[in-house]
Design an enzyme around this catalytic site. Sequence first.
Site, PDB file in Angstrom:
ATOM      1  CG  HIS A 113       2.471   0.377   4.270  1.00  0.00           C
ATOM      2  ND1 HIS A 113       2.276  -0.453   5.351  1.00  0.00           N
ATOM      3  CD2 HIS A 113       1.302   1.042   4.071  1.00  0.00           C
ATOM      4  CE1 HIS A 113       1.030  -0.290   5.796  1.00  0.00           C
ATOM      5  NE2 HIS A 113       0.419   0.607   5.036  1.00  0.00           N
ATOM      6  CG  ASP A 159      -2.049  -0.910   1.179  1.00  0.00           C
ATOM      7  OD1 ASP A 159      -2.028  -1.802   0.310  1.00  0.00           O
ATOM      8  OD2 ASP A 159      -2.974  -0.771   1.991  1.00  0.00           O
TER       9      ASP A 159
END
Length: 453
Positions: free
Chosen positions: A403, A261
């Site tokens: 991430h 993400d």
Amino acid sequence: MKRHLNRRGKILVLSMSLIILISGIFVIKGLNQKEELHILESTDNYDLKIDYPNIENKKIKQKVDEYVKKQKDAFLNNVKEVEDIEQPKYDFNLSVNVNDYKDITHVYMLTFAYTGGAHYTRDDTSLYYDSKTKEFVDLKYFFKDEESFKKLSSIAYYYVLKLEDKKFDELWVKKGTDPTIDNYRHFNFKDEGLELLFPPYQVASWADGEIKITIPYEEINDLLKEEYRNKSKEEEVVSIIPEVRDLTKYQDKKLIAFTFDDGPSETNTNYLLDNLDKYDAKVTFFVLGSRVNSNKETIKRAYLEGNDIGSHTYNHRNLNLLSDVALMDEVKKTNDAIKGVIGKSPTLLRPPYGNLTDHGKELANMNIVLWNIDPLDWKYKDKNRVANEIIEHAHDGAIVLVHDIYKSSVEGALLAMEELQKQGYAFVTINEMAQLRGIKLDTTTSYFSMKKQ
Ligand code: NI
């Protein structure tokens, strides 16, 4: 209700017999050389005006004649019922417009009738005739399937709310743009896009009048049947065909979907991409729309190499706190940005913080992917901790959240893959996992994992 004629009524009846009746049918040749029929009637009590082209097609003509008769009779009945008409006079105005687009003839019939009260009544009726099949059709006919028609409805909702100089009631607009055929009775395929007309009361108050929007073809080409698409040349050019791998060898393996993400990040995402082959891994990126244009090459590469590109919205805002139009802006701007790079809108959405109400899901109209392994990589920024957390919680069908803007997260994910590969896991994208698990993703479910069915 029958009323006794009062004195004034008697005079009225008398004068009716002396009507100054201007009535006639004029045939006028318009600029397009189509004959036009005009019917005019004027009495003490009412004015009546009907304009329509002389339609050659018998099937269409019959429907138009029926419509004209029905509207006219209803009006004249109203006139008859009331003997003592107060000023202003009753008024009837019916017009018929005919438009052709490809094989489709659109007949739009509009009637305004004033028979007392606060304002005119209005009737909008459209007919669509396909000269190829010789059938009357509706808007659904032009769309690939039910799902596409549903998508159109959320696009329409967005376009209405985006109209400036109007303050709309979201609920009213929503109801008026819901995917029912009755909400889409008036449309026009034009050169610049699909025009939708919503008569007064459908999406806004009478005072706001009719609401018209035009949705450009690039928004709906993917939803329309092939023969009704209208592609510009630029649109045809962007077409990237990604690597597709044979999934049969993963059929009996334990599967994990790594998802990244908040990126992309030029250095860290590319570092990840450089190393995925070692583990025969494909992953899913939930990118931020605001980062797409500054990382075009990275996204293109990730996509070409067979990874999934999903949306993580444009500005990473909590979608549950936004108005409908702001929420749809977040989703749409991101989809447009991604489409501009890979030529295809993403179908997967990961809402920031995992927040999205059922109403939000309906607006976004995408497949919502959440997660069930979260090593809190952003907090600890420690690659060994990231790896250990993932390994410890790993199971078949898991979806891992990390991430790719952090080096420690990317390194931790790769370390985890190294270990889990030894344990017999295969690393797949969300779409690959759904395919391998025989799951047809739908927009009303949030996917935390994909266990064997
Ligand atoms: Ni995020």
